[in-house]
Design a protein around this motif. Structure first.
Motif, short mmCIF file in Angstrom:
data_model
loop_
_atom_site.label_atom_id
_atom_site.label_comp_id
_atom_site.label_asym_id
_atom_site.label_seq_id
_atom_site.Cartn_x
_atom_site.Cartn_y
_atom_site.Cartn_z
N LEU A 1 7.37 4.72 4.68
CA LEU A 1 6.86 4.81 3.50
C LEU A 1 7.76 5.87 2.47
CD1 LEU A 1 3.24 4.67 3.45
CD2 LEU A 1 4.75 2.96 2.11
N ALA A 2 8.09 6.98 3.49
CA ALA A 2 9.04 8.05 2.64
C ALA A 2 10.28 7.64 2.50
CB ALA A 2 8.99 9.21 3.77
N VAL A 3 10.97 6.67 3.42
CA VAL A 3 12.27 6.22 3.13
C VAL A 3 12.04 5.40 2.02
CG1 VAL A 3 14.15 4.68 3.88
CG2 VAL A 3 12.98 6.31 5.43
N GLU B 1 9.33 1.07 -5.36
CA GLU B 1 7.67 1.00 -5.22
C GLU B 1 7.18 0.12 -4.21
OE1 GLU B 1 4.75 -0.05 -8.86
OE2 GLU B 1 6.50 0.63 -9.45
N ILE B 2 6.03 0.65 -3.52
CA ILE B 2 5.29 -0.02 -2.50
C ILE B 2 3.93 -0.37 -3.06
CG2 ILE B 2 4.62 -0.48 -0.11
CD1 ILE B 2 7.73 -0.19 -0.34
N ALA B 3 3.78 -1.54 -3.02
CA ALA B 3 2.30 -2.09 -3.68
C ALA B 3 1.10 -1.87 -2.56
CB ALA B 3 2.39 -3.51 -4.30
N LEU C 1 -8.27 -0.65 10.06
CA LEU C 1 -7.12 0.15 10.21
C LEU C 1 -6.10 0.08 9.10
CD1 LEU C 1 -5.20 2.16 11.85
CD2 LEU C 1 -4.37 0.39 13.29
N LEU C 2 -5.67 -1.25 8.53
CA LEU C 2 -4.88 -1.15 7.60
C LEU C 2 -5.23 -0.51 6.27
CD1 LEU C 2 -2.05 -2.79 7.32
CD2 LEU C 2 -3.31 -4.64 6.13
N ALA C 3 -6.77 -0.92 6.16
CA ALA C 3 -7.19 -0.41 4.97
C ALA C 3 -7.29 1.28 5.19
CB ALA C 3 -8.79 -0.74 4.74
N LYS C 4 -7.52 1.83 6.11
CA LYS C 4 -7.33 3.31 6.30
C LYS C 4 -5.83 3.83 6.10
CE LYS C 4 -7.87 6.83 10.01
NZ LYS C 4 -6.59 6.63 10.78
N LEU C 5 -5.03 3.07 6.45
CA LEU C 5 -3.71 3.69 6.47
C LEU C 5 -3.34 3.57 4.98
CD1 LEU C 5 -2.03 1.83 9.21
CD2 LEU C 5 -2.01 4.24 9.03
N ALA C 6 -3.71 2.48 4.22
CA ALA C 6 -3.62 2.26 2.79
C ALA C 6 -3.95 3.36 1.86
CB ALA C 6 -3.94 0.83 2.32
N LEU D 1 -2.01 3.60 -1.33
CA LEU D 1 -1.67 2.35 -1.71
C LEU D 1 -2.73 1.30 -2.09
CD1 LEU D 1 0.79 1.99 1.33
CD2 LEU D 1 1.49 2.20 -1.19
N ALA D 2 -2.52 0.71 -3.14
CA ALA D 2 -3.60 -0.11 -3.73
C ALA D 2 -4.14 -1.24 -3.11
CB ALA D 2 -3.64 -0.30 -5.20
N LYS D 3 -3.00 -2.16 -2.40
CA LYS D 3 -3.36 -3.31 -2.26
C LYS D 3 -3.22 -3.54 -0.68
CE LYS D 3 -1.89 -5.41 -6.68
NZ LYS D 3 -1.22 -6.43 -7.38
N LEU D 4 -3.98 -4.88 -0.28
CA LEU D 4 -3.99 -5.07 1.08
C LEU D 4 -3.48 -6.53 1.14
CD1 LEU D 4 -7.11 -3.07 2.29
CD2 LEU D 4 -4.86 -2.50 2.96
N SER D 5 -2.67 -6.88 2.17
CA SER D 5 -2.35 -8.43 2.34
C SER D 5 -3.00 -8.82 3.68
CB SER D 5 -0.97 -8.61 2.31
OG SER D 5 -0.67 -9.89 2.88
#
Ligand SMILES: *Cc1c(COP(=O)(O)O)cnc(C)c1O
Length: 227
Positions: free
Chosen positions: A154-156, A164-166, A184-189, A194-198
């Protein structure tokens, strides 16, 4: 099958899928309008896709750039409001074509891809919505960045490239319960604002909705099983 029978079967399956999403939302007090259904049409020909478009569906997912280029340009010409999602791995030598045809790319998983996308976004003046794919199960054969490398990627993307990363995307391991992966994905977001989860496929989209999915990617429940 006739065109009309095809349209009616597709709208029945779509309707059932939307009902299941609405039910999953109501169990956790979510507004169903905050969940977007992507109909995953990979391996299915235009004759299967047309009835789903006729039934009102506009978000579609494909996992291969070449396959998408062979099917979608005439459909997009006919329906300007179609939103096409790339949900399969991307090679940097396909970044040009991917940025041409896709509106959302779910599978950014390394700096080289982020760099190639940035160049094409600047060159083409297109602005696809981007997701970082996370290999939540740390499976060696699976695409995606390891959970521990999300911050660095994400830093890169954000700091070095100004991309921009959604949000974040994952595909849980086939034989695991999906819920811990979605959590886990929700926690990382959340950690990375980050607002969205796919997340969520035919077998587990209701669970994904309960863990906060913004996009669910559903293929066989709409199109039937793949050959
Ligand atoms: C094929 C695919 C889907 C849809 O799978 P179904 O089980 O048919 O719903 C979702 N996400 C990705 C990344 C896929 O490759």
């Amino acid at each position: 099958m006739s065109q009309e029978a095809g349209t009616s079967q597709a709208s029945t399956r779509l309707g059932q899928t939307f009902e299941r999403i609405a039910e999953a939302c109501s169990e956790v007090g979510r507004d169903p309008r905050t969940v977007t259904l992507i109909a995953v049409s990979k391996t299915f020909g235009v004759e299967h896709i047309t009835p789903v478009i006729a039934a009102g569906q506009r978000h579609f997912g494909e996992n291969r750039v070449q396959e998408a280029l062979g099917k979608w340009p005439p459909l997009i010409d006919a329906h300007a409001d179609i939103v096409l999602h790339l949900i399969g791995p991307l090679q940097s030598n396909k970044a040009r074509e991917a940025v041409q045809v896709f509106d959302v790319i779910h599978t950014v998983d390394r700096p080289k891809i982020a760099q190639a996308l940035k160049s094409e976004i600047l060159r083409q003046g297109r602005n696809p919505e981007l997701f970082v794919q996370v290999n939540t199960g740390e499976e060696p054969q699976k695409a995606g960045v390891a959970p521990g490398e999300v911050a660095a990627l994400l830093a890169v993307c954000r700091d070095s490239l100004g991309l921009e990363i959604a949000g974040l995307m994952c595909i849980p391991p086939a034989n695991d319960a999906p819920a811990p992966h979605f959590a886990l994905l929700a926690k990382l977001a959340a950690e990375h604002r980050l607002a969205k989860l796919s997340m969520g496929m035919s077998a587990d989209f209701e669970t994904a909705v309960q863990f906060g999915a913004s996009y669910v990617r559903v293929g066989s429940a709409i199109f039937g099983s793949r050959a």
